[in-house]
Design a protein around this motif. Structure first.
Motif, PDB file in Angstrom:
ATOM      1  N   GLY A 103     -13.648  15.193  56.450  1.00 47.94           N
ATOM      2  CA  GLY A 103     -13.258  16.682  57.689  1.00 47.94           C
ATOM      3  C   GLY A 103     -13.831  17.911  57.609  1.00 47.94           C
ATOM      4  N   ALA A 104     -14.432  18.421  56.238  1.00 50.26           N
ATOM      5  CA  ALA A 104     -14.234  19.659  55.973  1.00 50.26           C
ATOM      6  C   ALA A 104     -15.809  19.910  56.129  1.00 50.26           C
ATOM      7  N   ASN A 105     -16.236  20.924  56.134  1.00 50.95           N
ATOM      8  CA  ASN A 105     -17.752  21.842  56.283  1.00 50.95           C
ATOM      9  C   ASN A 105     -18.171  23.069  55.292  1.00 50.95           C
ATOM     10  N   VAL A 106     -17.487  23.189  54.424  1.00 55.91           N
ATOM     11  CA  VAL A 106     -18.027  24.700  53.399  1.00 55.91           C
ATOM     12  C   VAL A 106     -17.123  24.331  52.451  1.00 55.91           C
ATOM     13  N   MET A 107     -18.688  24.182  52.066  1.00 57.97           N
ATOM     14  CA  MET A 107     -17.850  24.906  50.287  1.00 57.97           C
ATOM     15  C   MET A 107     -19.310  25.315  49.615  1.00 57.97           C
ATOM     16  N   PRO A 108     -18.953  26.209  48.556  1.00 61.12           N
ATOM     17  CA  PRO A 108     -17.282  26.557  47.776  1.00 61.12           C
ATOM     18  C   PRO A 108     -17.873  28.193  48.468  1.00 61.12           C
ATOM     19  N   ASN A 109     -16.885  29.358  47.404  1.00 61.36           N
ATOM     20  CA  ASN A 109     -17.100  29.876  48.007  1.00 61.36           C
ATOM     21  C   ASN A 109     -17.688  30.990  47.342  1.00 61.36           C
ATOM     22  N   LEU A 110     -19.274  31.502  47.060  1.00 61.43           N
ATOM     23  CA  LEU A 110     -20.688  32.082  46.484  1.00 61.43           C
ATOM     24  C   LEU A 110     -19.908  33.308  45.437  1.00 61.43           C
ATOM     25  N   SER A 111     -18.860  33.538  45.000  1.00 62.01           N
ATOM     26  CA  SER A 111     -19.262  34.842  44.729  1.00 62.01           C
ATOM     27  C   SER A 111     -19.883  35.466  43.249  1.00 62.01           C
ATOM     28  N   PRO A 112     -20.311  35.832  43.635  1.00 67.58           N
ATOM     29  CA  PRO A 112     -21.797  36.576  41.507  1.00 67.58           C
ATOM     30  C   PRO A 112     -20.380  36.695  40.726  1.00 67.58           C
ATOM     31  N   PRO A 113     -21.356  35.678  39.463  1.00 68.53           N
ATOM     32  CA  PRO A 113     -20.564  35.204  38.258  1.00 68.53           C
ATOM     33  C   PRO A 113     -19.679  36.705  37.706  1.00 68.53           C
ATOM     34  N   THR A 114     -20.289  37.722  37.979  1.00 67.72           N
ATOM     35  CA  THR A 114     -19.200  39.308  37.537  1.00 67.72           C
ATOM     36  C   THR A 114     -18.463  39.671  38.546  1.00 67.72           C
ATOM     37  N   PHE A 115     -18.189  39.085  39.427  1.00 72.55           N
ATOM     38  CA  PHE A 115     -16.645  39.490  39.944  1.00 72.55           C
ATOM     39  C   PHE A 115     -16.324  37.860  40.285  1.00 72.55           C
ATOM     40  N   ARG A 116     -15.728  37.289  40.071  1.00 68.76           N
ATOM     41  CA  ARG A 116     -15.386  35.501  39.479  1.00 68.76           C
ATOM     42  C   ARG A 116     -13.965  36.018  38.735  1.00 68.76           C
ATOM     43  N   ASP A 117     -14.552  36.709  37.639  1.00 74.09           N
ATOM     44  CA  ASP A 117     -13.218  37.271  36.089  1.00 74.09           C
ATOM     45  C   ASP A 117     -12.609  37.663  37.529  1.00 74.09           C
ATOM     46  N   GLN A 118     -11.586  39.127  37.776  1.00 76.41           N
ATOM     47  CA  GLN A 118     -11.401  39.470  37.873  1.00 76.41           C
ATOM     48  C   GLN A 118      -9.965  38.894  39.222  1.00 76.41           C
ATOM     49  N   TYR A 119     -10.560  37.954  39.588  1.00 76.51           N
ATOM     50  CA  TYR A 119      -9.143  37.126  39.897  1.00 76.51           C
ATOM     51  C   TYR A 119      -8.738  35.851  39.372  1.00 76.51           C
ATOM     52  N   SER A 120      -7.766  35.628  39.711  1.00 76.09           N
ATOM     53  CA  SER A 120      -7.446  34.235  39.098  1.00 76.09           C
ATOM     54  C   SER A 120      -6.556  33.861  40.339  1.00 76.09           C
TER      55      SER A 120
END
Length: 124
Positions: free
Chosen positions: A67-84
């Motif tokens: 039933g989900a209708n959104v996927m995924p979070n489209l974060s630029p690769p340069t920012f993805r490493d800034q949070y875990s």
């Protein structure tokens, strides 16, 4: 109570938090809750989270089918490493706009397509 978005995913403990020793959540329970929330809120945006994919290889597709209708979070690769958010997060290269082809291939397995629309909340 008419939420525009309902974000739900299985809990995954992070080693650097007080919950490091806690058990991970259940994919099955998350899918059940996504289904219930879809029935309760037909217009809501409900993401199929990367956490589902981190616990099950086809977790994001299972989320869409539940039933989900959104996927995924489209974060630029340069920012993805800034949070875990948690350890061993599934990364397929499809979590950025550059990976839309990979995301479409994943959705092809369940006969779904990516919408190019904005995806704004529309109350029904």
């Amino acid at each position: 109570f008419k939420p525009h978005m309902i974000g739900i995913g299985p809990f995954i403990p992070h080693t650097q938090t007080p919950f490091a020793g806690a058990s991970a959540g259940s994919v099955a329970m998350t899918l059940k809750l996504i289904s219930i929330f879809r029935l309760m809120s037909p217009s809501a945006l409900i993401p199929s989270t990367t956490a589902l994919a981190s616990l099950s290889a086809d977790g994001r597709c299972q989320g869409i089918l539940a039933g989900a209708n959104v996927m995924p979070n489209l974060s630029p690769p340069t920012f993805r490493d800034q949070y875990s958010l948690y350890n061993n997060k599934a990364a397929f290269g499809s979590e950025s706009a550059e990976g839309l082809r990979l995301l479409q291939e994943e959705l092809n397995t369940i006969n779904y397509n990516i919408s190019r629309e904005r995806g704004d909340y529309v109350q029904t």
